[in-house]
Design an enzyme around this catalytic site. Structure first.
Site, mmCIF file in Angstrom:
data_model
loop_
_atom_site.group_PDB
_atom_site.id
_atom_site.type_symbol
_atom_site.label_atom_id
_atom_site.label_comp_id
_atom_site.label_asym_id
_atom_site.label_seq_id
_atom_site.Cartn_x
_atom_site.Cartn_y
_atom_site.Cartn_z
ATOM 1 C CB ILE A 14 35.263 -9.824 -21.687
ATOM 2 C CG1 ILE A 14 35.703 -9.108 -20.403
ATOM 3 C CG2 ILE A 14 34.529 -11.123 -21.369
ATOM 4 C CD1 ILE A 14 34.553 -8.630 -19.522
ATOM 5 C CG ASP A 89 28.778 4.744 -17.419
ATOM 6 O OD1 ASP A 89 28.002 3.922 -17.936
ATOM 7 O OD2 ASP A 89 29.851 4.423 -16.875
ATOM 8 C CD GLN A 145 27.713 1.473 -15.139
ATOM 9 O OE1 GLN A 145 27.550 0.519 -14.387
ATOM 10 N NE2 GLN A 145 28.629 1.499 -16.098
ATOM 11 C CE1 TYR A 148 27.289 -2.335 -19.396
ATOM 12 C CE2 TYR A 148 27.308 -2.530 -16.998
ATOM 13 C CZ TYR A 148 27.789 -2.924 -18.240
ATOM 14 O OH TYR A 148 28.750 -3.901 -18.314
#
Ligand code: NDP
Length: 242
Positions: A14, A89, A145, A148
């Site tokens: 990205i 994860d 997650q 995260y």
């Protein structure tokens, strides 16, 4: 107007698409990365965009990287794209302190590290664009997650608070929250899990990195000057929140 932009993790995935889109919009761009010299060189050779290696989890390294970037780009950095991110994860009951700390450091503390050194210059210049890449999983939470999701939700809180502090100085602070985008990070997801994820995306496909790049370019534009503290979801309709 064109500006001087630093994109963290700007050499792959990205971030690479954001770097290219900002360059195509006329901005001077420097793409930061962590350690994959080969990918950075290939990216720079292909795009002509300058690259620089430092760890966004390290405050002093960020301050130095941003000062060097200002020299290289010909003036103070007035666009920062906080894109670099990692995953570690695992279910919470098996999560190690290292997996927690690594993700908080790279995905959240990096926003402080990369923004604090440039904020005075933006305030003095009366212009700034700070775009933080959050995630659908920071908006809705995701099993496996916790680290995260916590970091990416923190990114949204950082964005809203700083947007309030800087609005009168011509600085906007916004988030883009991608859904599942076709990058190396998603390639690490097992195919059977990915098939299930795609089945749950109304547009029935993964997103493209270039679609995130286009959103970031818009938020950096003068036309987006009335948008601040916002989170733009780019997730194919997978999760719709106000
Ligand atoms: P990639 O894994 O493809 O690329 C990550 C980039 O970040 C690389 O350039 C990498 O550098 C850099 N990076 C990693 N750690 C650091 C560090 N400590 N310091 C500096 N740079 C670092 O990631 P994506 O393109 O998939 O993701 C980009 C962002 O978008 C992340 O914040 C991610 O959480 C978020 N996101 C991604 C989604 C997806 O579907 N892909 C969905 C939602 C959010 P190097 O090349 O040297 O390793």
């Amino acid at each position: 107007m064109t500006h001087r932009a630093v994109v963290t993790g700007g050499t792959r995935g990205i971030g690479a698409a954001i770097s290219v889109a900002l360059k195509q919009a006329g901005h001077s761009v420097l793409a930061n990365y962590a350690g994959n010299d080969e990918a950075a060189k290939a990216f720079s050779d292909e795009t002509g965009i300058a690259t620089a290696k430092w760890d966004v989890g390290d405050y002093d390294a960020c301050a130095k990287g941003l000062a060097d970037a200002a020299n290289q780009l010909g003036g103070p950095v007035d666009i920062v794209i906080n894109n670099a991110g990692i995953t570690r994860d695992g279910m919470f009951h098996k999560m190690t302190p290292e997996a927690w700390n690594d993700v908080i450091r790279v995905d959240l503390t990096s926003l402080f590290n990369m923004t604090r050194p440039v904020i005075d210059g933006m305030r003095e210049g009366g212009f700034g664009r700070i775009i933080n890449i959050s995630s659908i999983n920071g908006q809705k939470g995701q099993m496996g997650q916790v680290n995260y999701s916590a970091a990416k939700a923190g990114v949204i809180g950082f964005t809203k608070a700083l947007a309030q502090e800087t609005a009168r100085k011509g600085i906007t602070v916004n988030c883009v929250a991608p859904g599942y985008i076709d990058t190396d990070m998603v390639a690490a997801v097992p195919q059977n899990v990915l098939d299930q994820i795609i089945a749950g995306i109304p547009v029935n496909r993964l997103g493209k990195a270039s679609e995130i790049g286009a959103a970031v370019v818009f938020l950096c534009s003068d036309d987006a000057g009335f948008i601040t503290g916002a989170t733009l979801s780019a997730n194919g309709g997978q999760y719709m929140c106000g």
